[in-house]
Scaffold this motif. Structure first.
Motif, PDB file in Angstrom:
ATOM      1  N   SER A  43      -2.507   1.557   2.709  1.00 10.33           N
ATOM      2  CA  SER A  43      -2.542   2.992   2.792  1.00 10.33           C
ATOM      3  C   SER A  43      -3.007   3.268   4.391  1.00 10.33           C
ATOM      4  O   SER A  43      -2.942   4.154   5.139  1.00 10.33           O
ATOM      5  CB  SER A  43      -3.373   3.740   2.036  1.00 10.33           C
ATOM      6  OG  SER A  43      -2.860   3.772   0.609  1.00 10.33           O
ATOM      7  N   GLN A  87       0.147   9.018  -0.315  1.00  8.32           N
ATOM      8  CA  GLN A  87       0.208   8.367  -1.877  1.00  8.32           C
ATOM      9  C   GLN A  87      -0.397   9.711  -2.520  1.00  8.32           C
ATOM     10  O   GLN A  87       0.034   9.940  -3.934  1.00  8.32           O
ATOM     11  CB  GLN A  87      -0.907   7.274  -1.748  1.00  8.32           C
ATOM     12  CG  GLN A  87      -1.060   6.469  -3.078  1.00  8.32           C
ATOM     13  CD  GLN A  87      -1.947   5.252  -2.978  1.00  8.32           C
ATOM     14  OE1 GLN A  87      -2.368   4.842  -2.150  1.00  8.32           O
ATOM     15  NE2 GLN A  87      -2.081   4.658  -4.095  1.00  8.32           N
ATOM     16  N   ASP A 165       3.994   6.015   1.455  1.00  5.18           N
ATOM     17  CA  ASP A 165       2.969   5.336   0.647  1.00  5.18           C
ATOM     18  C   ASP A 165       2.726   5.500  -0.721  1.00  5.18           C
ATOM     19  O   ASP A 165       2.591   6.660  -1.378  1.00  5.18           O
ATOM     20  CB  ASP A 165       1.436   5.828   1.466  1.00  5.18           C
ATOM     21  CG  ASP A 165       0.398   4.783   0.999  1.00  5.18           C
ATOM     22  OD1 ASP A 165       0.675   3.876   0.218  1.00  5.18           O
ATOM     23  OD2 ASP A 165      -0.559   5.156   1.357  1.00  5.18           O
ATOM     24  N   GLU A 166       3.136   4.651  -1.414  1.00  7.39           N
ATOM     25  CA  GLU A 166       3.344   4.444  -3.001  1.00  7.39           C
ATOM     26  C   GLU A 166       3.900   5.547  -3.577  1.00  7.39           C
ATOM     27  O   GLU A 166       3.481   6.508  -4.165  1.00  7.39           O
ATOM     28  CB  GLU A 166       1.996   4.339  -3.330  1.00  7.39           C
ATOM     29  CG  GLU A 166       1.293   3.099  -2.875  1.00  7.39           C
ATOM     30  CD  GLU A 166       0.658   2.243  -3.825  1.00  7.39           C
ATOM     31  OE1 GLU A 166       0.895   2.155  -5.031  1.00  7.39           O
ATOM     32  OE2 GLU A 166      -0.080   1.170  -3.390  1.00  7.39           O
TER      33      GLU A 166
END
Ligand code: ADP
Ligand code: MG
Length: 262
Positions: A43, A87, A165-166
């Motif tokens: 991240s 995320q 991000d994820e």
């Protein structure tokens, strides 16, 4: 065609070095997966590339088509063609998705006249309920709806390079399939193929979003790079083989020693 070039990137947070020299090049149409254990700096990498406040770059460079991104503010990086799906997408009470995208298109010098139709079209493609289009951004949306919403923004804005991000965190399996399939399509677009940097902990994201390259990030460095087969190895063996052993629990024992010395 575009190229995001990350070279020797070092960054710290609160005086602690988190990124310790990252080299990565992502071109239009390529899908790169960056995988790594929790706390590896994934991240942080996305935040530093996008210019999130609180991170200090201590070395290296980030360029998009030769333009120094680190010299630009976050919104200027976005206008230049970088896009981040966070995320944990932010809720923005009082601001509707359609307003955000209208403004964003305006700043990109693009016509927002057909936006309503485009939004409905894109919403249908990824199974995003039309009722959310005029609601405040991400407010009271489930994890899956938030990521569908973010994917829809990506599809409307058509950046050059997207960092995910994820994307898979907080998603059920249907939403994961819909979102990753749409991103994969964008990367195969005939006129402006999207370059993708997909950050993830689990290889399940990569079932639909097929990476050309897989990189393993551990302790702030890319320790291994390879093809899609690397994700399969991780799935069966975990990260242990790629990440050096933790140092002995010196800190714990020395803390104890200190206690006895007092
Ligand atoms: P990952 O996404 O790979 O799980 P992160 O990049 O979130 O890892 O975190 C890497 C390390 O940096 C962790 O030790 C984390 O605590 C630290 N870190 C990241 N962002 C911050 C921040 N804003 N403030 C303090 N520490 C941070
Ligand atoms: Mg993370």
């Amino acid at each position: 065609m575009s190229t995001l070039e990350i070279s020797g990137l070092r960054a710290e947070v609160d005086g602690k070095e988190i990124l310790r020299g990252i080299d990565l090049t992502v071109r239009s149409g390529e899908v790169h997966a960056v995988m790594g254990p929790n706390g590896a700096g994934k991240s942080t990498l996305s935040a530093v590339v996008m210019g999130r406040p609180g991170y200090t770059v201590t070395g290296g460079s980030v360029t998009l088509d030769g333009v120094d991104m680190l010299a630009l503010s976050t919104w200027e990086r976005a206008v230049a063609g970088l896009h981040l799906i966070m995320q944990y997408p932010t809720e923005v009470p009082g601001v509707a998705l359609s307003d955000v995208l209208g403004e964003a298109l305006h700043y990109r010098g693009r016509d927002a006249n057909g936006l309503r139709d485009l939004l409905r079209d894109e919403a249908d493609r990824i199974g995003f309920d039309h009722k959310f289009l005029d609601r405040p951004l991400n407010v009271d949306l489930s994890g899956g709806e938030k990521k569908r919403n973010e994917t829809l923004q990506l599809a409307v804005l058509r950046p050059r390079i997207a960092i995910l991000d994820e994307l898979d965190s907080g998603l059920d399996i249907d939403a994961l399939r819909d979102c990753s399939r749409r991103v994969e399509e964008l990367s195969n677009d005939a006129t402006q193929p999207l370059g993708v940097l997909a950050i993830t902990h689990y290889s399940r994201l990569l079932n639909e979003l097929r990476p050309d390259h897989v990189h393993i990030l551990a302790k702030g460095q890319i320790v291994t790079s390879g093809g899609p087969e690397l994700a399969a190895v991780l799935e069966s063996d975990g990260y242990a083989a790629f990440v050096e052993e933790e140092e002995p629990a010196e800190t714990a024992s020395s803390a104890l020693d200190d206690l006895f010395r007092m």
